[in-house]
Write a protein that holds these residues in place. Structure first.
Motif, mmCIF file in Angstrom:
data_model
loop_
_atom_site.group_PDB
_atom_site.id
_atom_site.type_symbol
_atom_site.label_atom_id
_atom_site.label_comp_id
_atom_site.label_asym_id
_atom_site.label_seq_id
_atom_site.Cartn_x
_atom_site.Cartn_y
_atom_site.Cartn_z
ATOM 1 N N GLY A 195 5.539 -17.893 67.697
ATOM 2 C CA GLY A 195 5.828 -16.719 68.511
ATOM 3 C C GLY A 195 6.785 -17.030 69.646
ATOM 4 O O GLY A 195 6.910 -18.176 70.088
ATOM 5 N N ASP A 196 7.469 -15.982 70.122
ATOM 6 C CA ASP A 196 8.412 -16.140 71.229
ATOM 7 C C ASP A 196 7.648 -16.223 72.542
ATOM 8 O O ASP A 196 6.867 -15.333 72.880
ATOM 9 C CB ASP A 196 9.391 -14.965 71.242
ATOM 10 C CG ASP A 196 10.576 -15.209 72.176
ATOM 11 O OD1 ASP A 196 10.492 -16.138 73.007
ATOM 12 O OD2 ASP A 196 11.578 -14.478 72.073
ATOM 13 N N LEU A 197 7.875 -17.273 73.304
ATOM 14 C CA LEU A 197 7.202 -17.463 74.585
ATOM 15 C C LEU A 197 7.938 -16.775 75.730
ATOM 16 O O LEU A 197 7.487 -16.822 76.875
ATOM 17 C CB LEU A 197 7.085 -18.961 74.884
ATOM 18 C CG LEU A 197 6.243 -19.774 73.896
ATOM 19 C CD1 LEU A 197 6.339 -21.259 74.224
ATOM 20 C CD2 LEU A 197 4.803 -19.308 73.904
ATOM 21 N N ASN A 198 9.079 -16.161 75.412
ATOM 22 C CA ASN A 198 9.882 -15.475 76.434
ATOM 23 C C ASN A 198 10.192 -16.411 77.602
ATOM 24 O O ASN A 198 10.125 -16.031 78.766
ATOM 25 C CB ASN A 198 9.156 -14.222 76.942
ATOM 26 C CG ASN A 198 10.094 -13.265 77.661
ATOM 27 O OD1 ASN A 198 11.296 -13.214 77.378
ATOM 28 N ND2 ASN A 198 9.564 -12.501 78.592
ATOM 29 N N ARG A 199 10.554 -17.634 77.249
ATOM 30 C CA ARG A 199 10.829 -18.667 78.237
ATOM 31 C C ARG A 199 12.344 -18.803 78.411
ATOM 32 O O ARG A 199 13.098 -18.853 77.445
ATOM 33 C CB ARG A 199 10.223 -19.985 77.783
ATOM 34 C CG ARG A 199 10.373 -21.159 78.725
ATOM 35 C CD ARG A 199 9.531 -22.316 78.225
ATOM 36 N NE ARG A 199 9.853 -22.656 76.851
ATOM 37 C CZ ARG A 199 9.016 -23.291 76.031
ATOM 38 N NH1 ARG A 199 7.808 -23.599 76.438
ATOM 39 N NH2 ARG A 199 9.387 -23.592 74.802
ATOM 40 N N GLN A 200 12.792 -18.879 79.642
ATOM 41 C CA GLN A 200 14.218 -18.981 79.918
ATOM 42 C C GLN A 200 14.764 -20.346 79.503
ATOM 43 O O GLN A 200 14.173 -21.381 79.784
ATOM 44 C CB GLN A 200 14.496 -18.771 81.415
ATOM 45 C CG GLN A 200 15.973 -18.837 81.790
ATOM 46 C CD GLN A 200 16.185 -18.736 83.301
ATOM 47 O OE1 GLN A 200 15.235 -18.732 84.069
ATOM 48 N NE2 GLN A 200 17.436 -18.650 83.719
ATOM 49 N N ILE A 201 15.893 -20.321 78.823
ATOM 50 C CA ILE A 201 16.617 -21.546 78.502
ATOM 51 C C ILE A 201 17.768 -21.661 79.491
ATOM 52 O O ILE A 201 18.539 -20.714 79.671
ATOM 53 C CB ILE A 201 17.137 -21.533 77.059
ATOM 54 C CG1 ILE A 201 15.964 -21.423 76.076
ATOM 55 C CG2 ILE A 201 17.951 -22.789 76.761
ATOM 56 C CD1 ILE A 201 16.389 -21.241 74.637
ATOM 57 N N THR A 202 17.868 -22.787 80.147
ATOM 58 C CA THR A 202 18.865 -22.990 81.202
ATOM 59 C C THR A 202 19.754 -24.175 80.862
ATOM 60 O O THR A 202 19.430 -24.993 79.984
ATOM 61 C CB THR A 202 18.175 -23.239 82.552
ATOM 62 O OG1 THR A 202 17.411 -24.448 82.455
ATOM 63 C CG2 THR A 202 17.256 -22.083 82.917
ATOM 64 N N PRO A 203 20.892 -24.310 81.556
ATOM 65 C CA PRO A 203 21.733 -25.488 81.345
ATOM 66 C C PRO A 203 20.990 -26.771 81.708
ATOM 67 O O PRO A 203 20.034 -26.761 82.485
ATOM 68 C CB PRO A 203 22.922 -25.265 82.286
ATOM 69 C CG PRO A 203 22.912 -23.809 82.597
ATOM 70 C CD PRO A 203 21.484 -23.380 82.538
ATOM 71 N N THR A 204 21.461 -27.877 81.166
ATOM 72 C CA THR A 204 20.888 -29.172 81.497
ATOM 73 C C THR A 204 21.176 -29.526 82.946
ATOM 74 O O THR A 204 20.363 -30.172 83.626
ATOM 75 C CB THR A 204 21.450 -30.248 80.560
ATOM 76 O OG1 THR A 204 21.229 -29.840 79.203
ATOM 77 C CG2 THR A 204 20.783 -31.588 80.793
ATOM 78 N N GLY A 205 22.326 -29.097 83.440
ATOM 79 C CA GLY A 205 22.683 -29.375 84.828
ATOM 80 C C GLY A 205 23.881 -28.561 85.266
ATOM 81 O O GLY A 205 24.697 -28.142 84.445
#
Length: 347
Positions: A195-205
């Motif tokens: 399932g989708d956790l609706n978690r933000q994916i961000t840049p490594t830096g």
């Protein structure tokens, strides 16, 4: 010398060498009864890992998992009696499937897509198998949720037969409990339910990026990264979007080395995207190349630009993103600035 004397000398010589001949004969006879060298199978030999939990959809080698304890090598390993959670034979673990196998080493210096593809071939393999003389397990990328069961199901149970000329032993009730397929990393999927956790994916830096409106330093949380498959080809596209989802021209990242950003070919750069033809997975193998992290486990992107700040001081700014894509297709990676747009213009 008379004949009598000759006879006496010959008798002495014969008596002298007779013990030597006898000793040689005895040694030759004894050699037939000496024990021959035999392979040994140490009863303390064991698998150091008995539960295997690879992620479906990824070729995964599970190594350093058998301690031979001075047993004579080579040992021969074989999976036997694979069962599903109901205790029934699991034909999906026995049936051969088409898998991609490297026949020549990938180096990261290949100049065309055809050169890369020419180094690997399609072979028939069980989706989960053991290497014959090392005891290492391999799960092939062709294994997916449509073929194999995965967590939260209890998975599969199997035995391993290990032999050499000195003996045979069975290691029983070993476990295979795969995680659900996740086509890319990082992702927002629950590894067990999918399932989708609706978690933000961000840049490594992010480094030295200043907000256009707020004049504040941008942080990784000020960007969202979206990775999505949009077709069945072999391409990878990068897009940049401002806070209201308008396209940002890739040329604004004027220090980016687009020709070596990824191991891709036939680059197409427009005012709204940059696209490459690529081979999958990304990275193709876990070795360091100019396109990967230092350990070779992820592809590594660097987008950078320069501008003049206050006092005419040159500022270099940009962001980094490390990722994997395991499934072939036409993929897009979109970078959206969610709080403020980066300031590209000079002060």
């Amino acid at each position: 010398m008379n004949s009598v004397t000759k006879i006496m000398i010959n008798k002495k010589y014969t008596l002298a060498i007779a013990p030597v001949i006898l000793l040689i004969g005895l040694l030759g006879a004894c050699k037939k009864f000496l024990p021959t060298d035999r392979d040994t199978f140490n009863t303390e030999a064991r698998f150091t890992q008995t539960v295997y939990m690879p992620v479906l959809g990824r070729t995964t080698l599970m190594s350093n998992n058998f301690d031979a304890q001075s047993s004579t090598l080579p040992l021969t390993f074989k999976i036997v009696n694979p069962r599903n959670s109901d205790g029934l034979i699991a034909p999906e673990l026995i049936k051969p499937f088409d898998v991609l196998v490297w026949k020549k080493a990938y180096t990261g210096t290949e100049k065309t897509l055809a050169e890369i593809e020419g180094k690997r071939v399609v072979e028939k393999h069980p989706l989960f198998e053991i290497r014959e003389h090392s005891g290492e397990f391999i799960m092939w990328a062709a294994a997916n949720d449509r073929i194999l069961t995965s967590l939260p199901d209890s998975g599969y149970t199997f035995d391993v037969e290990v032999t050499n000329n000195g003996g045979r032993r069975y290691f029983n009730n070993m476990k295979l409990q795969p995680y659900k397929e996740r086509a890319s990393e990082p992702n927002s999927k629950d590894p067990i339910t999918g399932g989708d956790l609706n978690r933000q994916i961000t840049p490594t830096g992010i480094f030295n990026m200043i907000g256009e409106r707020t004049n504040t330093v941008l942080m990784p949380m000020d960007m969202n990264v979206y990775m999505k498959k949009v077709g069945e080809g072999n391409s990878l596209t990068f897009r940049f979007q401002d806070t209201v989802f308008n396209a940002i021209n890739p040329n604004k990242f004027n220090l980016t080395n687009w020709n070596t950003l990824v191991h891709g070919f036939d680059m197409e750069k427009t005012d709204t995207y940059v696209r490459y033809k690529v081979a999958y997975p990304i990275p193709l193998v876990s070795i360091p190349t100019p396109y990967t992290t230092l350990d070779g486990k992820q592809a590594s992107l660097s987008f950078a630009y320069e501008r003049l700040g206050f006092g005419g001081i040159k500022q270099i700014a940009g962001f980094l993103f490390n990722f994997n894509i395991y499934q072939q297709g036409d993929w897009e990676i979109i970078f959206w600035f969610n709080r403020d747009n980066p300031r590209f213009e000079n002060e």
